[in-house]
Design a protein around this motif. Sequence first.
Motif, short mmCIF file in Angstrom:
data_model
loop_
_atom_site.label_atom_id
_atom_site.label_comp_id
_atom_site.label_asym_id
_atom_site.label_seq_id
_atom_site.Cartn_x
_atom_site.Cartn_y
_atom_site.Cartn_z
N MET A 155 0.84 -1.17 0.00
CA MET A 155 0.00 0.00 0.00
C MET A 155 0.89 1.24 0.00
N THR A 156 0.60 2.18 -0.88
CA THR A 156 1.39 3.40 -0.96
C THR A 156 1.07 4.30 0.23
N ASP A 157 1.94 5.30 0.47
CA ASP A 157 1.68 6.26 1.55
C ASP A 157 0.37 6.99 1.30
N LYS A 158 0.10 7.33 0.04
CA LYS A 158 -1.13 8.03 -0.29
C LYS A 158 -2.36 7.16 0.04
N GLU A 159 -2.31 5.90 -0.33
CA GLU A 159 -3.41 4.97 -0.05
C GLU A 159 -3.60 4.78 1.45
N PHE A 160 -2.47 4.71 2.17
CA PHE A 160 -2.52 4.53 3.62
C PHE A 160 -3.18 5.75 4.27
N GLY A 161 -2.82 6.93 3.81
CA GLY A 161 -3.43 8.16 4.32
C GLY A 161 -4.91 8.22 4.00
N GLU A 162 -5.29 7.77 2.81
CA GLU A 162 -6.71 7.75 2.42
C GLU A 162 -7.50 6.78 3.30
N GLN A 221 -7.32 8.30 14.48
CA GLN A 221 -7.07 7.48 13.29
C GLN A 221 -5.79 7.93 12.60
N GLU A 222 -4.72 7.88 13.37
CA GLU A 222 -3.42 8.39 12.93
C GLU A 222 -2.58 7.29 12.30
N PRO A 223 -2.15 7.48 11.04
CA PRO A 223 -1.28 6.49 10.40
C PRO A 223 0.07 6.42 11.11
N MET A 224 0.43 5.23 11.56
CA MET A 224 1.72 4.98 12.20
C MET A 224 2.19 3.63 11.66
N ARG A 225 2.62 3.64 10.42
CA ARG A 225 2.93 2.41 9.70
C ARG A 225 3.61 1.38 10.57
N PRO A 226 3.17 0.16 10.46
CA PRO A 226 2.20 -0.39 9.52
C PRO A 226 0.76 -0.36 10.04
N TYR A 227 0.52 0.41 11.10
CA TYR A 227 -0.80 0.44 11.74
C TYR A 227 -1.42 1.82 11.66
N ILE A 228 -2.69 1.88 12.02
CA ILE A 228 -3.39 3.15 12.21
C ILE A 228 -3.90 3.13 13.64
N ALA A 229 -3.40 4.06 14.45
CA ALA A 229 -3.78 4.13 15.86
C ALA A 229 -5.13 4.83 15.99
N ASP A 230 -6.00 4.30 16.85
CA ASP A 230 -7.30 4.95 17.06
C ASP A 230 -7.09 6.39 17.53
N PHE A 231 -6.30 6.56 18.59
CA PHE A 231 -5.98 7.89 19.12
C PHE A 231 -4.53 7.88 19.57
N VAL A 232 -3.82 8.98 19.32
CA VAL A 232 -2.44 9.06 19.76
C VAL A 232 -2.14 10.46 20.29
#
Length: 112
Positions: free
Chosen positions: A1-8, A40-51
Amino acid sequence: MTDKEFGELARALRKRMTPEERMLWKRLARNQLGVAFRRQEPMRPYIADFVCFEKRLIIELDGSQHAGSEHDKARDAYFEERGYKTLRFWNWEVRNNIEGVLEVIRRAFEES
C-alpha cells in the motif's frame, strides 16, 4: 500500500468512527485533557485509534472481536518498542464509564 493509499484509509476511518470512538473523541479533542490527541493516525504499519505524541500514548478501543487477539498483542509490542504506551479499553467501558476511562488516561499522563 502506498503512503497516499494509507493516508486515504486513515481519512476514511475518521469519517466512519464507531459510536464509542466518537464519544471518546468528543472528550479528547481540542486539548480538553491538557494535551493534543490525533485520531485514526497512520503509524505504519498500523493506524492508531488515538495518539498523543507529547505523552507517547496510544489509545485503542476494542469490540468483542479483539478478545485475546494475537494481532493486538503484536501491535502493542510494536508500539512499545518505539517508546509508546498503549491503553486498551472495551467499547462497553466507554459507553458505560467514560469518566473512569478518562481517569485512567489522566493517570497514564502522570506516569509518562
